[in-house]
Design a protein around this motif. Structure first.
Motif, PDB file in Angstrom:
ATOM      1  N   THR A 117       0.850  -1.197   0.000  1.00  0.00           N
ATOM      2  CA  THR A 117       0.000   0.000   0.000  1.00  0.00           C
ATOM      3  C   THR A 117       0.891   1.255   0.000  1.00  0.00           C
ATOM      4  OG1 THR A 117      -0.223   0.230   2.387  1.00  0.00           O
ATOM      5  CG2 THR A 117      -1.743  -1.293   1.305  1.00  0.00           C
ATOM      6  N   GLU A 129     -10.226   3.118  -3.221  1.00  0.00           N
ATOM      7  CA  GLU A 129      -9.958   3.226  -1.777  1.00  0.00           C
ATOM      8  C   GLU A 129      -9.967   4.702  -1.352  1.00  0.00           C
ATOM      9  OE1 GLU A 129      -9.897   0.753   0.432  1.00  0.00           O
ATOM     10  OE2 GLU A 129     -10.280  -0.556  -1.282  1.00  0.00           O
ATOM     11  N   PHE A 149      -7.840   3.998  18.838  1.00  0.00           N
ATOM     12  CA  PHE A 149      -7.222   4.250  17.534  1.00  0.00           C
ATOM     13  C   PHE A 149      -6.914   5.746  17.372  1.00  0.00           C
ATOM     14  CE2 PHE A 149      -7.831   0.805  14.073  1.00  0.00           C
ATOM     15  CZ  PHE A 149      -7.391  -0.185  14.922  1.00  0.00           C
TER      16      PHE A 149
HETATM   17  P1  FAD Z   1      -3.754   2.738   0.738  1.00  0.00           P
HETATM   18  O1  FAD Z   1      -4.294   1.349   0.730  1.00  0.00           O
HETATM   19  O2  FAD Z   1      -2.569   2.999  -0.087  1.00  0.00           O
HETATM   20  O3  FAD Z   1      -4.976   3.674   0.296  1.00  0.00           O
HETATM   21  C1  FAD Z   1      -4.797   4.980  -0.234  1.00  0.00           C
HETATM   22  C2  FAD Z   1      -5.562   6.001   0.563  1.00  0.00           C
HETATM   23  O4  FAD Z   1      -6.964   5.774   0.479  1.00  0.00           O
HETATM   24  C3  FAD Z   1      -5.246   5.988   2.047  1.00  0.00           C
HETATM   25  O5  FAD Z   1      -4.084   6.720   2.309  1.00  0.00           O
HETATM   26  C4  FAD Z   1      -6.485   6.627   2.638  1.00  0.00           C
HETATM   27  O6  FAD Z   1      -6.446   8.023   2.562  1.00  0.00           O
HETATM   28  C5  FAD Z   1      -7.592   6.114   1.715  1.00  0.00           C
HETATM   29  N1  FAD Z   1      -8.207   4.886   2.247  1.00  0.00           N
HETATM   30  C6  FAD Z   1      -7.797   3.618   2.048  1.00  0.00           C
HETATM   31  N2  FAD Z   1      -8.652   2.753   2.633  1.00  0.00           N
HETATM   32  C7  FAD Z   1      -9.595   3.495   3.229  1.00  0.00           C
HETATM   33  C8  FAD Z   1     -10.753   3.181   3.999  1.00  0.00           C
HETATM   34  N3  FAD Z   1     -11.103   1.916   4.267  1.00  0.00           N
HETATM   35  N4  FAD Z   1     -11.494   4.202   4.480  1.00  0.00           N
HETATM   36  C9  FAD Z   1     -11.167   5.488   4.213  1.00  0.00           C
HETATM   37  N5  FAD Z   1     -10.088   5.837   3.483  1.00  0.00           N
HETATM   38  C10 FAD Z   1      -9.318   4.855   2.989  1.00  0.00           C
HETATM   39  N6  FAD Z   1      -7.863   5.747   7.567  1.00  0.00           N
HETATM   40  C11 FAD Z   1      -7.441   6.971   7.938  1.00  0.00           C
HETATM   41  O7  FAD Z   1      -6.909   7.702   7.107  1.00  0.00           O
HETATM   42  N7  FAD Z   1      -7.586   7.404   9.228  1.00  0.00           N
HETATM   43  C12 FAD Z   1      -8.154   6.627  10.192  1.00  0.00           C
HETATM   44  O8  FAD Z   1      -8.284   7.054  11.338  1.00  0.00           O
HETATM   45  C13 FAD Z   1      -8.584   5.321   9.832  1.00  0.00           C
HETATM   46  N8  FAD Z   1      -9.114   4.481  10.759  1.00  0.00           N
HETATM   47  C14 FAD Z   1      -9.551   3.237  10.379  1.00  0.00           C
HETATM   48  C15 FAD Z   1     -10.131   2.384  11.341  1.00  0.00           C
HETATM   49  C16 FAD Z   1     -10.601   1.129  10.990  1.00  0.00           C
HETATM   50  C17 FAD Z   1     -11.219   0.229  12.036  1.00  0.00           C
HETATM   51  C18 FAD Z   1     -10.488   0.694   9.651  1.00  0.00           C
HETATM   52  C19 FAD Z   1     -10.976  -0.671   9.242  1.00  0.00           C
HETATM   53  C20 FAD Z   1      -9.914   1.516   8.692  1.00  0.00           C
HETATM   54  C21 FAD Z   1      -9.448   2.796   9.039  1.00  0.00           C
HETATM   55  N9  FAD Z   1      -8.833   3.661   8.089  1.00  0.00           N
HETATM   56  C22 FAD Z   1      -8.424   4.912   8.472  1.00  0.00           C
HETATM   57  C23 FAD Z   1      -8.755   3.278   6.658  1.00  0.00           C
HETATM   58  C24 FAD Z   1      -7.462   2.564   6.216  1.00  0.00           C
HETATM   59  O9  FAD Z   1      -7.149   1.529   7.100  1.00  0.00           O
HETATM   60  C25 FAD Z   1      -6.257   3.493   6.076  1.00  0.00           C
HETATM   61  O10 FAD Z   1      -6.619   4.648   5.348  1.00  0.00           O
HETATM   62  C26 FAD Z   1      -5.122   2.790   5.327  1.00  0.00           C
HETATM   63  O11 FAD Z   1      -4.728   1.648   6.044  1.00  0.00           O
HETATM   64  C27 FAD Z   1      -3.966   3.735   5.149  1.00  0.00           C
HETATM   65  O12 FAD Z   1      -2.846   3.102   4.597  1.00  0.00           O
HETATM   66  P2  FAD Z   1      -2.301   3.517   3.154  1.00  0.00           P
HETATM   67  O13 FAD Z   1      -2.090   4.977   3.076  1.00  0.00           O
HETATM   68  O14 FAD Z   1      -1.154   2.625   2.865  1.00  0.00           O
HETATM   69  O15 FAD Z   1      -3.578   3.155   2.270  1.00  0.00           O
END
Ligand code: FAD
Length: 494
Positions: A253, A296, A388
């Motif tokens: 990711t 996402e 969290f």
């Molecule tokens: P990538 O997989 O590379 O995704 C790209 C971007 O898409 C992320 O940076 C984020 O901005 C957005 N995104 C991805 N998945 C989600 C999702 N399920 N919901 C909303 N946006 C998403 N994300 C947060 O930014 N802040 C939080 O406080 C947060 N709390 C979470 C709590 C729970 C219980 C769960 C299940 C998910 C949560 N997420 C949260 C969503 C997600 O887990 C993270 O955005 C993601 O893990 C970030 O890693 P990445 O930048 O490598 O994501």
């Protein structure tokens, strides 16, 4: 006369709509642009902002201040102890600086909207022209409606509508112009504002020295870092995103959420740049990795739309109101074990330890630990949601609340309550070789093969016990039945 731009969770110069409009106003009127950021310890407290996140913001502000100074634009950083005083401070600052125009980007949480309502009133009284614009999301809340004119409460049809809307309004992805240099006289006139320094974190949000170093290393701050991460991800990884995104050991990711959440990177820019490396302009076509990544980011928009339309989710209420009556367990010992990564369920413990060490957790693991807390331990999901926020560097109310609601089955478009993650199966499926577990749970490093997922159940109990790894705190099968019964009974009640 001057134009003031108020920075919030949009800590970047590039592609910042409110800042761009403020810069344009200043340029057209031939007056200087001045910027301000308000440090509000009460807001940090009320919103459970993690110390890691506060530190990230302060580190970013130092970079932002330096970059703005290169444009001869000062950034005033002021601590306002009582958050109710923020509107008064901002209008007072405008008056002091002789500014008749104030710009900012909108935040959608209830407290923030109330603050902006008050600010609007004060600006009217003081004859200050106040503009608050949509920037944080690709599509502004309220734009997408179901056939019957309502807000969508289910992601898939909402997403189809989001895609259609962006395809029909491609300018939504256009980059906003970066403000130009201030007139040379501004530097002399506002010299005193350039000296203003970045305050330290409020006492109750301070990191220890070791933590400070660790987070600065793990999460370098500022928009240049964000852009660098984005282009590295787009050049090296996005093509494999869809195949790898669910496997926490695979490093598939973008690790960019802190930047979306602090606004060091616009979601709009991520979507635009991802589209630009695809072989089609269609956001849901071409390379599955690219389309998957964009979808996402759309989840992030979705949860902000939900928050804006149903603000009661900000008030400690489940989105599904009928889930208010579930009888939770109040077991402090279980909660302590969960948060310290001592449940005896290796995948859960690995994930919680990742969170405690990195202020970040992989998305699949967020779902696993959230489901475990709400369904296996039957603890009130709000305890987990709060934990969290207090620990994540990317803590964002809407996404966090949405993610917890999904996993605990109490939220918008949730996992149905009778679909209960089996932590063992999740572990076997998404961390088959146990690489993620071994990384975060050193007590199990020498456990071989499939026993890594359940050392006590698969003949490695002696080794686990010798290294101090705990036995499972609950029996999943029994907990599953208990959760089904409690959820059923809770929903059955009025
Ligand atoms: P990538 O997989 O590379 O995704 C790209 C971007 O898409 C992320 O940076 C984020 O901005 C957005 N995104 C991805 N998945 C989600 C999702 N399920 N919901 C909303 N946006 C998403 N994300 C947060 O930014 N802040 C939080 O406080 C947060 N709390 C979470 C709590 C729970 C219980 C769960 C299940 C998910 C949560 N997420 C949260 C969503 C997600 O887990 C993270 O955005 C993601 O893990 C970030 O890693 P990445 O930048 O490598 O994501």
């Amino acid at each position: 006369n001057a134009v003031v731009f108020w920075f919030k969770r949009d800590l970047r110069i590039r592609d910042n709509k409110g800042l761009s409009l403020a810069g344009k106003k200043a340029r057209e009127a031939g007056i200087p642009l001045l910027c301000v950021f308000v440090v509000s310890p009460q807001d940090y407290q009320a919103h459970l902002t993690s110390p890691a996140r506060v530190d990230f913001e302060l580190r970013t502000l130092a970079i932002l201040k330096r970059d703005l100074a290169e444009l001869d634009v000062p950034l005033v950083v002021e601590t306002i102890v009582k958050r109710k005083k923020v509107p008064e401070y901002l209008t007072g600052l405008c008056e002091e600086l002789g500014a008749r125009h104030l710009f900012c980007n909108i935040e959608y949480e209830v407290d923030e909207l109330r603050r902006e309502t008050l600010l609007t009133k004060r600006c009217l009284e003081k004859d200050i022209d106040f503009s608050a614009v949509h920037d944080d999301v690709v599509v502004a809340p309220g734009r997408l409606k179901t056939g019957t004119g309502n807000q969508y409460a289910v992601y898939s049809p909402w997403f189809r509508s989001w895609i259609r809307h962006v395809h029909e309004n491609p300018e939504l992805l256009d980059e906003w112009e970066t403000p130009g240099k201030n007139p040379p006289s501004a530097r002399d006139k506002y010299e005193h504002l350039f000296d203003n320094h970045i305050p330290p974190a409020p006492e109750n949000k301070k990191l220890g020295d070791e933590e400070k170093e660790r987070f600065a290393h793990l999460w370098p701050a500022g928009e240049h870092e964000a852009m660098g991460r984005l282009s590295k991800f787009l050049n090296e990884k996005i093509g494999r995103y869809q195949a790898g995104r669910n496997f926490p050991a695979s490093n598939s990711t973008a690790l960019i959420s802190v930047h979306h959440s602090a606004g060091t990177l616009a979601a709009r820019m991520s979507v635009r740049e991802a589209r630009n490396v695809n072989n089609t302009k269609k956001l849901d076509g071409g390379n599955p990795g690219i389309a998957g990544w964009i979808s996402e980011i759309a989840w992030r928009d979705f949860y902000k739309h939900v928050l804006a339309h149903w603000p009661y989710v900000c008030m400690n209420k489940p989105f599904k109101y009928e889930y208010t009556s579930i009888e939770w367990e109040y077991n402090d010992d279980h909660f302590d074990k969960w948060r310290n990564g001592q449940t005896g369920f290796p995948i859960v413990d690995a994930a919680m330890r990742q969170l405690n060490h990195m202020a970040y957790m992989h998305n699949r693991c967020r779902m696993i630990v959230a489901s475990f807390l709400a369904k296996d331990l039957l603890l009130d999901w709000r305890l987990g949601e709060k934990y969290f926020m207090e620990h994540l560097i990317d803590g964002d109310f809407a996404s966090n609340n949405g993610g917890w609601g999904f996993s605990a089955s109490t939220g918008v478009d949730p996992q149905p309550y009778f679909r209960i993650f089996n932590p063992l199966l999740q572990s076997e499926k998404f961390d088959a070789d146990g690489e993620y577990i071994r990384k975060w749970v050193p007590e199990l490093r020498d456990v071989k093969g499939k026993a890594i997922h359940d050392p006590y159940g698969r003949g490695e109990g002696k080794l686990a016990a010798k290294n101090g790894y705990p036995k499972p705190v609950v029996d999943h099968k029994i907990c599953r039945e208990r959760a089904l019964a409690r959820y059923k009974a809770g929903i059955g009640r009025d």
